[in-house]
Design an enzyme around this catalytic site. Structure first.
Site, short mmCIF file in Angstrom:
data_model
loop_
_atom_site.label_atom_id
_atom_site.label_comp_id
_atom_site.label_asym_id
_atom_site.label_seq_id
_atom_site.Cartn_x
_atom_site.Cartn_y
_atom_site.Cartn_z
N HIS A 1 0.94 -1.07 0.17
CA HIS A 1 -0.01 -0.28 0.58
C HIS A 1 0.80 0.81 -0.11
O HIS A 1 1.89 1.18 0.91
CB HIS A 1 -1.33 -0.17 1.41
N ASP B 1 -7.88 -5.13 -0.35
CA ASP B 1 -8.74 -6.26 -1.54
C ASP B 1 -8.38 -7.55 -0.61
O ASP B 1 -8.56 -8.45 -1.82
CB ASP B 1 -7.70 -5.65 -2.09
C1 SDX Z 1 -6.27 0.27 -3.10
O1 SDX Z 1 -3.83 4.33 -2.02
C2 SDX Z 1 -5.42 3.83 -1.29
O2 SDX Z 1 -6.37 4.28 -0.32
C3 SDX Z 1 -6.10 2.83 -1.86
C4 SDX Z 1 -7.06 2.66 -1.61
C5 SDX Z 1 -8.53 2.78 -0.93
O3 SDX Z 1 -9.26 1.93 -0.40
O4 SDX Z 1 -8.93 3.43 -1.94
O5 SDX Z 1 -6.52 1.44 -0.28
C6 SDX Z 1 -7.56 0.78 -2.38
O6 SDX Z 1 -6.49 0.55 -3.69
C7 SDX Z 1 -5.50 -1.32 -2.23
C8 SDX Z 1 -3.95 -1.08 -3.12
C9 SDX Z 1 -4.58 -2.99 -4.47
N1 SDX Z 1 -3.61 -2.21 -4.80
C10 SDX Z 1 -2.98 -4.45 -4.94
O7 SDX Z 1 -2.95 -4.46 -3.82
C11 SDX Z 1 -1.61 -4.30 -6.06
C12 SDX Z 1 -0.37 -4.83 -5.64
N2 SDX Z 1 -0.11 -3.60 -5.12
C13 SDX Z 1 1.02 -3.07 -5.48
O8 SDX Z 1 0.58 -2.81 -6.72
C14 SDX Z 1 1.63 -1.97 -4.47
O9 SDX Z 1 2.10 -1.85 -3.41
C15 SDX Z 1 1.01 -0.64 -4.83
C16 SDX Z 1 0.17 0.17 -5.86
C17 SDX Z 1 -0.93 -0.68 -3.90
C18 SDX Z 1 1.13 0.53 -4.09
O10 SDX Z 1 1.95 1.30 -5.05
P1 SDX Z 1 3.41 2.34 -4.60
O11 SDX Z 1 3.18 2.67 -3.07
O12 SDX Z 1 3.48 2.82 -5.85
O13 SDX Z 1 4.46 1.14 -4.66
P2 SDX Z 1 5.25 0.93 -5.18
O14 SDX Z 1 5.00 -0.03 -6.30
O15 SDX Z 1 6.38 1.50 -5.76
O16 SDX Z 1 6.43 -0.75 -4.54
C19 SDX Z 1 7.69 -0.28 -3.51
C20 SDX Z 1 8.18 -1.51 -3.40
C21 SDX Z 1 8.52 -1.78 -4.80
O17 SDX Z 1 10.07 -2.63 -5.03
P3 SDX Z 1 11.32 -1.21 -5.23
O18 SDX Z 1 11.18 -1.26 -6.49
O19 SDX Z 1 11.16 -0.47 -4.42
O20 SDX Z 1 12.24 -2.46 -5.36
O21 SDX Z 1 7.52 -2.65 -3.17
C22 SDX Z 1 7.18 -3.68 -4.41
C23 SDX Z 1 7.30 -2.75 -5.20
O22 SDX Z 1 8.30 -3.70 -6.87
N3 SDX Z 1 6.02 -4.38 -4.17
C24 SDX Z 1 5.85 -5.45 -4.55
C25 SDX Z 1 4.03 -5.05 -4.43
N4 SDX Z 1 3.88 -4.06 -3.75
C26 SDX Z 1 4.53 -3.36 -4.08
N5 SDX Z 1 5.83 -6.42 -5.08
C27 SDX Z 1 5.49 -7.32 -4.83
N6 SDX Z 1 4.28 -7.40 -4.33
C28 SDX Z 1 3.04 -6.33 -4.38
N7 SDX Z 1 1.86 -6.50 -4.15
#
Ligand code: SDX
Length: 428
Positions: A306, A363
């Protein structure tokens, strides 16, 4: 005594910026005069360090895993209140007393019907259309049917539009489902609760009476509460940005629905359940954990991570407990739930997830419950949209009422070609 100003030095010239404090949470630096003072912009794609507005609705402490709506913790609201109560709270700032709640609930139930001509709209979609595609279209189309509540400068019209949107979303969502399974639309029954009515419109058929199961009704109401609002997330920011131009509320909420659909946002609940089904058995989890950690593999654990929470999403905790209760009380044995719990444990103990502070989000478990209740995966994000409409509408109203409100208009760091003269096509 006021806060010390933040000083920025650029090319030898210093300028000071006011530091603003909220009631709780990080301070913000007011950089509105930055461009005027320095000729420079800030660069923050993804808005990781930017507060886009002032708000009194929802507070999140991502490090501690705290979520408050108008000050009330989400677990207390989920356990003790109802979705209608939370809707009133988000819209009006205070919990309603009994008569006020009754009046509000009655007002919402009086708006549950859809203009009859909207029903014919559905028939323009393919039967296999994704229900989120239908939601984008039908909610946007509301502005063509309810002209008497599109004047955003009239507070009464804004209130009517807000009530209409909250009231009609269950009807619109249930009709999207009915259309996809080829069953007749079911009209609302205003004797039922907001959630009971939605369940009946979704799962009832004209051929026999539908009895609302209180276990399912309670679980569904909780799920709606848990999704009701979440500060300036992507879809809420979309609603605010669309609304900042003066667009009508129905169009703004349709914009929010479009944004919510993406798998990185609300679409993650559908993606998470599809992922759990694909994993299928506990022994295959390590393979998927390895893929999630592999930079060269686009696979990510859906329902994990998140932008704001660097701790357990407090909604996921309630959701996991609810999943337990629903599965047990409905007598559903779903191996997917075992996969989810084991996946969570393995990920929470894996150094990659620990170091990046990746925890289950809202989720992760919702799909397990929704699937047990009988919703197809394609409906999951629709249910999120239904509940989030309350938050979108509350945030939109707050924005329109803000005297400092301006059209949202970010700038950019331009890295394209500089001036060049046009060359006729035959000379290229
Ligand atoms: C919702 O914002 C809100 O409030 C949203 C929400 C709401 O109620 O409105 O809470 C609802 O959207 C929940 C989130 C649902 N999405 C997912 O579950 C999809 C999987 N998660 C992600 O793709 C990700 O964690 C996000 C999109 C939720 C957050 O993205 P960020 O803040 O841009 O973080 P990032 O993608 O830059 O991640 C940071 C690091 C990265 O690694 P590095 O590049 O630093 O090495 O963490 C890793 C990412 O690759 N990472 C994951 C991961 N999520 C982040 N690695 C593996 N699996 C994951 N799920």
């Amino acid at each position: 005594m006021g806060k010390e100003a933040a000083r920025l030095e650029l090319a030898g010239n210093a300028s000071d910026y006011k530091v603003m404090s909220g009631t709780v949470g990080p301070d913000v630096i007011d950089i509105r005069k930055l461009y005027g003072n320095t000729g420079a912009f800030t660069f923050d794609p993804g808005f990781t360090s930017t507060a886009s507005c002032e708000s009194k609705i929802t507070y999140i402490d991502g490090d501690e895993g705290v979520l408050l709506h108008r000050g009330y913790p989400i677990d207390q609201l989920a356990e003790q209140s109802s979705f209608m109560e939370v809707a009133y709270l988000l819209l009006n700032g205070e919990l309603p007393n009994k008569p006020t709640l009754e009046t509000f609930t009655r007002t919402i139930s009086r708006h549950t019907m859809l203009h009859e001509q909207l029903a014919t709209f559905y028939r323009g979609f393919r039967r296999d259309a994704h229900p989120m595609a239908i939601m984008c279209g039908v909610v946007g189309a509301l502005s063509a049917f309810y002209h008497d509540s599109t004047d955003i400068n009239d507070p009464h019209q804004r209130m009517v539009a807000s009530h209409r949107l909250i009231a009609k979303m269950p009807t619109i969502a249930a009709m999207a489902y009915k259309y996809s399974v080829g069953q007749p639309f079911i009209y609302p029954d205003n004797n039922l609760s907001y959630t009971g009515n939605f369940l009946r419109m979704t799962f009832g058929v004209p051929a026999e009476p539908y009895v609302v199961d209180p276990v399912v009704e309670d679980a569904m109401d909780k799920i709606f509460i848990l999704h009701a609002d979440h500060e300036q997330n992507a879809s809420t920011s979309t609603v605010r940005l669309a609304g900042s131009s003066g667009a009508n509320p129905f169009a703004c909420i349709a914009a929010g629905i479009a944004c919510l659909w993406g798998p990185a946002h609300g679409g993650a609940n559908e993606a998470a359940l599809n992922m759990l089904r694909e994993i299928g058995t506990v022994d295959r989890i390590p393979e998927y954990i390895a893929r999630a950690k592999d930079k060269n593999d686009p696979f990510r654990l859906m329902g994990f991570g998140h932008r704001v929470y660097k701790n357990y999403d407090p909604r996921a905790k309630v959701m996991q407990k609810t999943a337990n209760e629903v599965l047990e009380r409905l007598g559903v044995k779903d191996p997917i739930f075992d996969v989810a719990r084991e996946l969570e444990q393995i990920a929470l103990n894996d150094p990659y997830f620990v170091e990046k502070k990746l925890y289950p989000n809202v989720d992760f478990y919702s799909g397990v419950i929704l699937s047990a209740i009988g919703f197809p995966t394609t409906m999951f994000t629709v249910l999120f949209a239904l509940a989030r409409t309350v938050g979108w509408v509350a945030q939109w109203n707050e924005m329109i009422s803000d005297p400092e409100q301006k059209i949202g208009r970010p700038r950019q760091l331009y890295t394209g070609a500089t001036h060049r003269d046009y060359v006729a096509v035959e000379k290229r």
